[in-house]
Design a protein around this motif. Sequence first.
Motif, mmCIF file in Angstrom:
data_model
loop_
_atom_site.group_PDB
_atom_site.id
_atom_site.type_symbol
_atom_site.label_atom_id
_atom_site.label_comp_id
_atom_site.label_asym_id
_atom_site.label_seq_id
_atom_site.Cartn_x
_atom_site.Cartn_y
_atom_site.Cartn_z
ATOM 1 N N THR A 122 35.214 71.213 37.454
ATOM 2 C CA THR A 122 36.408 71.169 36.611
ATOM 3 C C THR A 122 36.464 72.366 35.665
ATOM 4 O O THR A 122 37.546 72.829 35.304
ATOM 5 C CB THR A 122 36.445 69.880 35.767
ATOM 6 O OG1 THR A 122 35.285 69.821 34.924
ATOM 7 C CG2 THR A 122 36.478 68.650 36.655
ATOM 8 N N LYS A 123 35.285 72.864 35.270
ATOM 9 C CA LYS A 123 35.245 74.020 34.360
ATOM 10 C C LYS A 123 35.617 75.319 35.070
ATOM 11 O O LYS A 123 36.023 76.289 34.438
ATOM 12 C CB LYS A 123 33.851 74.157 33.752
ATOM 13 C CG LYS A 123 33.377 72.975 32.912
ATOM 14 C CD LYS A 123 34.163 72.852 31.634
ATOM 15 C CE LYS A 123 33.576 71.788 30.720
ATOM 16 N NZ LYS A 123 33.618 70.420 31.233
ATOM 17 N N SER A 124 35.485 75.328 36.396
ATOM 18 C CA SER A 124 35.714 76.563 37.150
ATOM 19 C C SER A 124 37.124 76.672 37.713
ATOM 20 O O SER A 124 37.428 77.588 38.461
ATOM 21 C CB SER A 124 34.701 76.667 38.300
ATOM 22 O OG SER A 124 34.895 75.619 39.237
ATOM 23 N N SER A 125 37.994 75.713 37.386
ATOM 24 C CA SER A 125 39.348 75.732 37.956
ATOM 25 C C SER A 125 40.395 75.412 36.898
ATOM 26 O O SER A 125 40.171 74.600 36.002
ATOM 27 C CB SER A 125 39.450 74.719 39.093
ATOM 28 O OG SER A 125 40.766 74.625 39.570
ATOM 29 N N SER A 126 41.540 76.067 37.039
ATOM 30 C CA SER A 126 42.676 75.788 36.152
ATOM 31 C C SER A 126 43.831 75.181 36.936
ATOM 32 O O SER A 126 44.898 74.917 36.383
ATOM 33 C CB SER A 126 43.137 77.081 35.464
ATOM 34 O OG SER A 126 43.464 78.064 36.434
ATOM 35 N N ASP A 127 43.611 74.978 38.232
ATOM 36 C CA ASP A 127 44.635 74.410 39.107
ATOM 37 C C ASP A 127 44.738 72.907 38.832
ATOM 38 O O ASP A 127 43.762 72.169 38.972
ATOM 39 C CB ASP A 127 44.258 74.667 40.569
ATOM 40 C CG ASP A 127 45.401 74.316 41.514
ATOM 41 O OD1 ASP A 127 46.323 73.594 41.093
ATOM 42 O OD2 ASP A 127 45.364 74.771 42.674
ATOM 43 N N SER A 128 45.893 72.443 38.462
ATOM 44 C CA SER A 128 46.065 71.043 38.050
ATOM 45 C C SER A 128 45.969 70.049 39.209
ATOM 46 O O SER A 128 45.556 68.905 39.010
ATOM 47 C CB SER A 128 47.414 70.860 37.343
ATOM 48 O OG SER A 128 48.469 71.241 38.207
#
Length: 541
Positions: A122-128
């Motif tokens: 979750t920390k490595s992605s900004s894709d919702s």
Amino acid sequence: MGRTKELKIEENDQNASKVDTRYYDELFKKIKDQESEEFNDCESLEALYSTILEQIEEDNSELKKCLYSYHVDYFLYKSSVENFSKFFTILTSNKELLEQLLSDTRTSRAYEACLMLIGNKTKSSSDSCPLESLKNSMIDLGDYFESNLENILETHNGIFSLRAFLRVIGNQDILETISNETNNKKFKKKEFNIKNVCVRIVPDDWNLGVYLKKFSKFLKEINLLEIGLDAELSPFVSLLLRKMYANYPDKCCSIIEKIHKQFVKKPNSFNSMIQDAKGSRFIESFLLASQSEILCYYLNENILPNIVSYTKHIYANYPIQTLIKHRMHNEPALVVLFDSLVENLTSIIDLNTDLIYKNYLIVELIEVCAKNSNLNFKNLIQTILDYFGLNTEENKIHFLRVLLVYQKLDDIQKESPIDQALYVLDLKPIASTIATKLIEFDEKTINKSFNSLNSNELEYLATNSVGSHFVQKVLNLCQSKDRNFWIQSIFDKLKGRFVNISKNKSGSFVMETLWSVGTLKQRLLIVDELKMCEHQLKNDQ
């Protein structure tokens, strides 16, 4: 119930032997070892992951083969957030399949792996999109755990996955933070192992901490002292207790009071539990989460009267160690524990016992003094000096030289009581910390000890991973009147050795410190020497 558990393990082992995992074993191993260009190319690797996900989604037998592979952990570790999300959805979306997989020891490992990795993903992605999918999967898993909690705790099916779920929701507990710091260091040095991954908490806005309160209701209905000694359940209850303390301290108080009442009804139970392998960890969490009044009760009734035996005990020392590390810095009630440990230090550090913790107790007490000014630091240092027989200037200097310079403990001649103490205690790993504190306490002694070092010993110290930290501390802390003369003597002894020290990983930090404390003339001495070997330094990696 024990026999039933044994039969299930035997049945799982028999089933495991029938599952052919060779295809996935070889495939995951190739990904891990990067044996061909195909597995190094991002697009090809992504296509491969997609193929595998399609196979396991369409066929449960393929899913089982995939999960039975011992390399599935690495497959999950290397997967993108999107693929990881799809995999986790397969594992959690079907309740019937979820129950089946959690009841199998081999397949339940995949849930543990996913939970240990999910925070990092979750920390490595900004894709919702994949994040929302992961959140929904966590809610599905949390709902399953809540509705089947009694069965899970009775049969132990999925108990490890349940603990992994607890680790990543709500605020992180103190002991988890320390564990992650240790694992981070291990992971840098060793081959990938899922146990060495730094576990991170899922996003706060997922609001999964509510499951802590739901699970804690179970604690009100059971005998916690019996659970505290159970090999499977004790770690779960201990973790839940610490998580409740970190997230809902008010609600945690009622659980602590219940445990306290159970202990009061059975006065000897605390003593027997703290000396048990699982029980001591339960006591550790109980004391860590206890309010001051209850903590004082157990200090006076149990810990202080047994301070020597508990601190030297292989299991009972854990709760005391935790109190020193995590509560003594801001808990007034624990000042008496500090005083008692210092008073009994010579009995606790017994040269005839072989307990690793006794070596580090000195440092733990020294470190906490820096955080709590109410602790009697001078008394601690004086006790240490007296214990080692450092009542003369000559003995102090000898002690510090042995502590810092000898490369191996076998090099110590063991002719004097001081040498024997150093040999048995094996203080090398914490030499820098102890010696630094001794500087702060008695700077004159350390200066004389340093002055007695010859050039070879001083160079060894500067290029040693332990000694280099110490040298830096000495150079920065020395505030004596003869500081300039003393620093000049160090430059004189290291003259002609600056290149070797600069090329050393640990020594390079010492050179930076020498540069910062040195005069212009002393800096020019370094420059001239390094300039003569400029080509050699440029080629050094």
